[in-house]
Design a protein around this motif. Structure first.
Motif, PDB file in Angstrom:
ATOM      1  N   UNK A   1       0.833  -1.206   0.000  1.00 18.96           N
ATOM      2  CA  UNK A   1       0.000   0.000   0.000  1.00 18.96           C
ATOM      3  C   UNK A   1       0.868   1.256   0.000  1.00 18.96           C
ATOM      4  N   UNK A   2       1.883   1.275   0.854  1.00 18.64           N
ATOM      5  CA  UNK A   2       2.728   2.456   0.979  1.00 18.64           C
ATOM      6  C   UNK A   2       3.529   2.705  -0.300  1.00 18.64           C
ATOM      7  N   UNK A   3       4.091   1.631  -0.876  1.00 18.35           N
ATOM      8  CA  UNK A   3       4.837   1.765  -2.129  1.00 18.35           C
ATOM      9  C   UNK A   3       3.933   2.292  -3.248  1.00 18.35           C
ATOM     10  N   UNK A   4       2.743   1.728  -3.343  1.00 20.74           N
ATOM     11  CA  UNK A   4       1.824   2.117  -4.405  1.00 20.74           C
ATOM     12  C   UNK A   4       1.393   3.577  -4.250  1.00 20.74           C
ATOM     13  N   UNK A   5       1.104   3.979  -3.032  1.00 17.99           N
ATOM     14  CA  UNK A   5       0.692   5.370  -2.810  1.00 17.99           C
ATOM     15  C   UNK A   5       1.814   6.346  -3.143  1.00 17.99           C
ATOM     16  N   UNK A   6       3.040   6.015  -2.742  1.00 16.06           N
ATOM     17  CA  UNK A   6       4.162   6.893  -3.092  1.00 16.06           C
ATOM     18  C   UNK A   6       4.320   6.980  -4.611  1.00 16.06           C
ATOM     19  N   UNK A   7       4.219   5.842  -5.276  1.00 19.04           N
ATOM     20  CA  UNK A   7       4.361   5.820  -6.733  1.00 19.04           C
ATOM     21  C   UNK A   7       3.230   6.631  -7.384  1.00 19.04           C
ATOM     22  N   UNK A   8       2.023   6.461  -6.870  1.00 15.79           N
ATOM     23  CA  UNK A   8       0.887   7.213  -7.409  1.00 15.79           C
ATOM     24  C   UNK A   8       1.091   8.709  -7.222  1.00 15.79           C
ATOM     25  N   UNK A   9       1.600   9.099  -6.067  1.00 10.98           N
ATOM     26  CA  UNK A   9       1.858  10.516  -5.821  1.00 10.98           C
ATOM     27  C   UNK A   9       2.965  11.054  -6.716  1.00 10.98           C
ATOM     28  N   UNK A  10       3.955  10.220  -7.027  1.00 14.86           N
ATOM     29  CA  UNK A  10       4.997  10.626  -7.974  1.00 14.86           C
ATOM     30  C   UNK A  10       4.399  10.873  -9.355  1.00 14.86           C
TER      31      UNK A  10
ATOM     32  N   UNK B   1      -4.711   3.351  -9.312  1.00 16.12           N
ATOM     33  CA  UNK B   1      -5.160   4.128  -8.154  1.00 16.12           C
ATOM     34  C   UNK B   1      -5.584   5.539  -8.542  1.00 16.12           C
ATOM     35  N   UNK B   2      -4.889   6.138  -9.517  1.00 14.74           N
ATOM     36  CA  UNK B   2      -5.193   7.520  -9.900  1.00 14.74           C
ATOM     37  C   UNK B   2      -5.981   7.605 -11.201  1.00 14.74           C
ATOM     38  N   UNK B   3      -6.344   6.437 -11.755  1.00 11.27           N
ATOM     39  CA  UNK B   3      -7.164   6.438 -12.966  1.00 11.27           C
ATOM     40  C   UNK B   3      -6.385   6.568 -14.251  1.00 11.27           C
ATOM     41  N   UNK B   4      -5.047   6.472 -14.175  1.00  7.92           N
ATOM     42  CA  UNK B   4      -4.235   6.475 -15.393  1.00  7.92           C
ATOM     43  C   UNK B   4      -4.332   5.105 -16.062  1.00  7.92           C
ATOM     44  N   UNK B   5      -4.150   5.088 -17.363  1.00  9.36           N
ATOM     45  CA  UNK B   5      -4.263   3.848 -18.141  1.00  9.36           C
ATOM     46  C   UNK B   5      -2.848   3.357 -18.436  1.00  9.36           C
ATOM     47  N   UNK B   6      -2.487   2.191 -17.915  1.00 11.25           N
ATOM     48  CA  UNK B   6      -1.136   1.704 -18.144  1.00 11.25           C
ATOM     49  C   UNK B   6      -1.084   0.737 -19.327  1.00 11.25           C
ATOM     50  N   UNK B   7       0.074   0.693 -19.951  1.00  8.34           N
ATOM     51  CA  UNK B   7       0.305  -0.223 -21.066  1.00  8.34           C
ATOM     52  C   UNK B   7       1.640  -0.908 -20.846  1.00  8.34           C
ATOM     53  N   UNK B   8       1.598  -2.194 -20.555  1.00  8.05           N
ATOM     54  CA  UNK B   8       2.818  -2.959 -20.288  1.00  8.05           C
ATOM     55  C   UNK B   8       3.429  -3.409 -21.609  1.00  8.05           C
ATOM     56  N   UNK B   9       4.699  -3.088 -21.800  1.00  4.52           N
ATOM     57  CA  UNK B   9       5.456  -3.556 -22.959  1.00  4.52           C
ATOM     58  C   UNK B   9       6.473  -4.576 -22.464  1.00  4.52           C
ATOM     59  N   UNK B  10       6.466  -5.742 -23.047  1.00  2.29           N
ATOM     60  CA  UNK B  10       7.349  -6.837 -22.649  1.00  2.29           C
ATOM     61  C   UNK B  10       8.804  -6.363 -22.630  1.00  2.29           C
ATOM     62  N   UNK B  11       9.507  -6.672 -21.533  1.00  8.99           N
ATOM     63  CA  UNK B  11      10.876  -6.212 -21.343  1.00  8.99           C
ATOM     64  C   UNK B  11      11.879  -6.778 -22.319  1.00  8.99           C
ATOM     65  N   UNK B  12      11.448  -7.703 -23.183  1.00 11.20           N
ATOM     66  CA  UNK B  12      12.352  -8.247 -24.192  1.00 11.20           C
ATOM     67  C   UNK B  12      12.143  -7.627 -25.561  1.00 11.20           C
ATOM     68  N   UNK B  13      11.173  -6.707 -25.658  1.00  9.72           N
ATOM     69  CA  UNK B  13      10.879  -6.090 -26.953  1.00  9.72           C
ATOM     70  C   UNK B  13      11.913  -5.013 -27.298  1.00  9.72           C
ATOM     71  N   UNK B  14      12.001  -4.716 -28.582  1.00  9.66           N
ATOM     72  CA  UNK B  14      13.006  -3.797 -29.113  1.00  9.66           C
ATOM     73  C   UNK B  14      12.581  -2.343 -28.967  1.00  9.66           C
ATOM     74  N   UNK B  15      13.526  -1.452 -29.314  1.00  9.70           N
ATOM     75  CA  UNK B  15      13.253  -0.020 -29.317  1.00  9.70           C
ATOM     76  C   UNK B  15      12.079   0.319 -30.222  1.00  9.70           C
ATOM     77  N   UNK B  16      12.034  -0.282 -31.398  1.00  7.59           N
ATOM     78  CA  UNK B  16      10.954   0.006 -32.338  1.00  7.59           C
ATOM     79  C   UNK B  16       9.604  -0.419 -31.771  1.00  7.59           C
ATOM     80  N   UNK B  17       9.583  -1.517 -31.034  1.00 10.91           N
ATOM     81  CA  UNK B  17       8.339  -1.994 -30.427  1.00 10.91           C
ATOM     82  C   UNK B  17       7.865  -1.025 -29.350  1.00 10.91           C
ATOM     83  N   UNK B  18       8.797  -0.517 -28.550  1.00  9.63           N
ATOM     84  CA  UNK B  18       8.438   0.476 -27.523  1.00  9.63           C
ATOM     85  C   UNK B  18       7.864   1.711 -28.206  1.00  9.63           C
ATOM     86  N   UNK B  19       8.588   2.231 -29.189  1.00 14.07           N
ATOM     87  CA  UNK B  19       8.187   3.460 -29.870  1.00 14.07           C
ATOM     88  C   UNK B  19       6.799   3.325 -30.478  1.00 14.07           C
TER      89      UNK B  19
END
Length: 320
Positions: free
Chosen positions: A114-123, A154-172
């Motif tokens: 809870x504490x980690x998530x709240x700090x991250x949300x506040x960031x 928690x703050x209503x932002x929409x997250x999009x997870x990109x696989x950590x093995x994907x390339x620069x072009x995939x991120x972009x």
């Protein structure tokens, strides 16, 4: 081609332990087909804490590709995964992390989560992230990836997870398509002892993503990575003095929760939008009934977040 199939008999002990036997399954399935709104309404009341009930369980218009679940209902996914458990499970373990090196491990309680998530949300809020904004997550399998997803929820932002093995072009491609303005990453990830340059990949992608104003960097290996003070934020330093309180945003059941992109192996990656109410209910139900999860048992997530998003994010005992 003949398929090789092996069937393993279920022991009597396992049969006696399971939540659902054949008769129970048949009855639940029958009701879900014949009375779907009754069935899903009952499940929604059992599994999820709502700020406000729904006006209707479902609205389905396949001709116009319009499907809505729990219209008018209000909830918050982060609250359901964390806050409602604090009264009885604050000191219980919520996450067990096992790193690439077997000696690298960590246990996180519900209160710590809870504490980690709240700090991250506040960031994120400090960086101007608001309800409806998109946040790209390109990270290793470390506890902070869970904090990041729950902080967004928690703050209503929409997250999009990109696989950590994907390339620069995939991120972009995914950052541009989702119009992300913030990327959460790490200096490096570690797989089989090999260091993977996540930050360098993000830097190369951001060069072609002019709307990205913040790259939040979690220290994983302590590797030497380039730094741009105008964009890059050191996660540990930034959250160190932030409050551990962040009130959950009240979300509509049909508000987007996250965008998950297809692999792009046969064409341009397509973003699939998952909404708050229907997604968390189905994730909670399947976790309970498919994994036959019991209070106090340990669920082992063997997949990357990109593949096993639902189980990792919502296994936090939403079955009460």
């Amino acid at each position: 081609m003949n398929e090789l199939k092996t069937c393993y008999p279920v022991s009597e002990k396992a049969k006696a332990h399971t939540y659902i036997n054949s008769a129970t399954y048949d009855a639940m399935y029958k009701q879900s087909i014949e009375q779907p709104d009754v069935f899903w309404g009952e499940q929604a009341k059992e599994f999820i804490d709502w700020y406000q009930p729904w006006d209707s369980v479902s609205k389905v218009d396949l001709k116009n590709s319009e499907i809505n679940w729990f219209s008018g209902a209000k909830l918050n996914v982060s609250y359901n995964c964390i806050d409602r458990h604090l009264a009885t499970k604050a000191n219980d373990t919520a996450i067990i992390f096992e790193g690439d090196d077997p000696s690298d491990d960590l246990k996180v309680t519900y209160q710590e989560l809870h504490d980690h998530v709240c700090r991250f949300a506040n960031l994120l809020k400090e960086r101007g992230v608001q309800k409806g904004d998109r946040v790209c997550i390109y990270m290793p399998m470390i506890p902070e990836v869970g904090y990041a997803m729950l902080a967004c929820a928690r703050i209503g932002a929409i997250h999009s997870v990109v696989f950590g093995g994907f390339s620069t072009e995939s991120i972009k491609a995914r950052v541009l398509d989702a119009e992300c303005k913030v990327i959460i990453t790490a200096d490096e990830s570690v797989r089989g002892g090999k260091h993977i340059p996540l930050k360098l990949n993000v830097d190369a992608a951001v060069a072609d993503c002019p709307d990205v104003h913040s790259v939040i960097v979690v220290t994983r290996t302590g590797g030497d990575v380039p730094w741009n003070d105008k964009v890059d934020i050191n996660y540990a330093d930034a959250v160190a003095n932030l409050p551990t309180v962040c009130e959950p945003e009240v979300m509509d059941a049909e508000d987007p929760l996250f965008i998950l992109y297809t692999s792009g192996s046969t064409g341009t990656p397509k973003g699939v939008v998952h909404t708050c109410g229907g997604y968390i209910l189905y994730a909670a139900m399947t976790h309970k009934y498919v994994f036959d999860y019991r209070e106090g048992e340990v669920y082992w997530c063997t997949a990357d977040l990109w593949l096993d998003h639902g189980s990792f994010l919502y296994f936090l005992r939403p079955i009460s």
